[in-house]
Design a protein around this motif. Structure first.
Motif, short mmCIF file in Angstrom:
data_model
loop_
_atom_site.label_atom_id
_atom_site.label_comp_id
_atom_site.label_asym_id
_atom_site.label_seq_id
_atom_site.Cartn_x
_atom_site.Cartn_y
_atom_site.Cartn_z
N LEU A 55 0.64 9.18 -7.15
CA LEU A 55 -0.45 8.36 -7.70
C LEU A 55 0.07 7.08 -8.36
N HIS A 77 -2.90 14.30 -4.68
CA HIS A 77 -3.99 13.85 -5.54
C HIS A 77 -3.74 14.08 -7.03
N LEU A 132 -2.30 4.73 2.39
CA LEU A 132 -3.44 3.94 1.91
C LEU A 132 -3.74 2.81 2.89
N ASN A 143 0.82 -1.22 0.00
CA ASN A 143 0.00 0.00 0.00
C ASN A 143 0.85 1.27 0.00
N LEU A 163 -6.30 5.51 -7.06
CA LEU A 163 -5.54 5.93 -5.88
C LEU A 163 -6.14 7.18 -5.23
N VAL A 164 -6.64 8.09 -6.06
CA VAL A 164 -7.27 9.29 -5.50
C VAL A 164 -8.49 8.88 -4.69
N LYS A 166 -7.39 7.31 -1.47
CA LYS A 166 -6.86 8.32 -0.54
C LYS A 166 -7.98 9.12 0.10
N LYS A 167 -9.02 9.39 -0.70
CA LYS A 167 -10.15 10.16 -0.16
C LYS A 167 -11.08 9.30 0.69
N LEU A 211 -6.25 -2.50 -11.03
CA LEU A 211 -5.46 -1.27 -11.02
C LEU A 211 -4.86 -1.12 -12.40
N GLY A 247 -4.05 4.04 -12.24
CA GLY A 247 -4.12 4.39 -10.82
C GLY A 247 -4.46 5.84 -10.56
N THR A 248 -4.56 6.66 -11.62
CA THR A 248 -4.77 8.09 -11.38
C THR A 248 -6.15 8.40 -10.79
#
Lengths: 164, 283
Positions: free
Chosen positions: A63, A44, B2, A22, B34-35, B38-39, B27, B30-31
């Motif tokens: 990312l 982000h 994460l 991760n 991953l966002v 993360k959110k 995956l 990942g753009t």
């Protein structure tokens, strides 16, 4: 969490790490290799402070999941200087004074590097496009664009045998 | 950081498809994934990393089609000889996605599966009549992208399927095309409204044939504007005709108001974008 082993090249050196899956590339660069030139801004993909080269192309390292760099070449700002001398882009950023607070600078330089690797003679529009994913909140864009033009010129002069 | 997850690194496509059938989230670039992680919007328990599957990064051609692997990045589309020769409309769309960094990482497959009404590769793909290829342990099936996308974030992909390819008919040399996007700025801007236009055009008679128009970000899904296409078919595209037809665009879109723009503004912008596109392509 089962760990993953990832083999990749970092700034020209082969690396093999076994880490939790991760982690992002940015976390690995900063926290494991302690290369803190690459910055985290937004986390982000909006600001470009974390830009590094992946196989020569600019990417947001915040990312990229670490397993995605398997077998690839990663270049960070620390990988640009060779034999103790800075990259022409670093030199031109200093010469043009293209730095205010400096936080965006490594990302700006890596985006510019990605551009110059593809196009040694970029137009102003092409330079603007190349750094369009990098935010400078001091808004020093004019000097950054000048610095990239200067680096392109200096590289060409150097190749032609002139003074750099 | 994460949240923890199990990572699967498939050796081939069959293993990847099996992992998806077992509930792993694919995956690609990942753009977006991953966002969202993360959110805290999603917290996958299992992720299958497709980045090792080279066959999904290929751009190939047969006599009629260009076949793009789902992991082809927007940057790949912008730089490929095949797409520049045969799918200029898609190249134009991909060039407006995010930033160079996002284009170097984000994939066509990811852009489609996210099913955002504002995805910049989608209006060109819809206008070009593209098909998606879906793979599962039971085999493959193809579907028109326009039917595949059913709502914001919603597609007809079954839980056990993986989007593996996109098949697009080659454009003909006599066809003209343009993708035009309105965003708050030129980079990293989510489209407020966009249009993809393609038609056959005779520069002498100015006659328009087989038009295809798709608007982005002005309805729950990107759809062909068939009514406008009907109005354009076989018409001589002089300035007056272009203006008249463009003004009708407001009747054929179904936008919402959100933080980026009001529905009324979007409707007006559809007219302007279509006018600009038709003008640029014919004058």
């Amino acid at each position: 969490m089962e760990k993953v082993t990832v083999n990749f090249t970092l700034n020209g050196e082969r690396q093999s790490i076994t880490v939790n899956p991760n982690l992002t590339l940015l976390e690995v660069i900063r926290d494991i290799f302690e290369l803190t030139g690459t910055k985290e801004g937004c986390g982000h993909g909006e600001c470009g402070a974390c830009t590094v080269l992946l196989n020569g192309k600019a990417v947001n390292s915040c990312l990229v999941l670490i397993s995605q760099v398997e077998g690839k070449e990663v270049t960070t700002i620390e990988g640009l200087s060779k034999d103790g001398s800075v990259d022409p882009l670093q030199a031109s950023f200093i010469e043009a004074g293209a730095i205010q607070c400096g936080y965006c600078t490594p990302g700006m330089i890596m985006s510019a590097k990605s551009l110059l690797l593809e196009n040694s003679n970029p137009s102003v529009e092409e330079i603007k496009t190349a750094i369009s994913g990098n935010l400078c909140r001091c808004t020093g864009y004019a000097k950054i664009i000048k610095a990239i033009q200067l680096a392109a010129r200096n590289v060409k002069a150097g190749e032609a045998g002139g003074e750099v | 950081m994460l949240k923890a997850f199990e990572l699967i690194r498939p050796g081939d496509l069959a293993e990847a498809v099996a992992a998806v059938a077992d509930g792993a989230i694919p995956l690609a670039g990942g753009t977006d994934l991953l966002v969202r992680m993360k959110k805290g919007i999603i917290a996958p328990k299992k992720i299958v990393d497709l980045s090792g599957l080279k066959e999904l990064r290929e751009i190939k051609e047969d006599e009629e089609n260009i076949i793009l692997g789902s992991l082809v990045t927007h940057g790949d589309v912008v730089n490929s000889e095949l797409t520049n020769k045969y799918l200029s409309l898609l190249v134009q769309g991909c060039r407006t996605v995010g930033s160079p960094q996002i284009r170097n990482t984000g994939t066509l497959g990811g852009n489609i599966i996210n099913a955002s009404p504002a995805a910049d590769s989608v209006p060109p793909l819809v206008a070009l009549g593209a098909k998606v290829v879906l793979s599962s342990v039971n085999g493959e099936r193809e579907m028109k992208i326009e039917e595949f996308l059913v709502g914001p974030g919603k597609t007809l992909k079954r839980p056990d399927e993986l989007l593996t390819g996109i098949v697009v008919k080659k454009m003909k040399p006599e066809e003209r095309c343009l993708y035009r996007k309105l965003g708050q700025r030129k980079a990293l801007a989510i489209s407020i409204a966009s249009v993809a236009v393609k038609f056959g055009f005779d520069p002498v008679t100015k006659r328009c044939t087989n038009p295809a128009i798709a608007f982005g970000a002005v309805g729950p899904v990107v759809k062909r504007a068939v009514e406008l296409e009907r109005l354009l078919e076989q018409r001589i595209l002089d300035q007056q005709t272009i203006k008249e037809i463009s003004l009708k665009a407001r009747e054929f879109c179904d936008p919402i108001s959100d933080i980026r723009a009001s529905a009324e503004y979007r409707r007006e912008m559809c007219c302007s974008l279509l006018y600009e596109a038709l003008y640029e392509l014919t004058c």
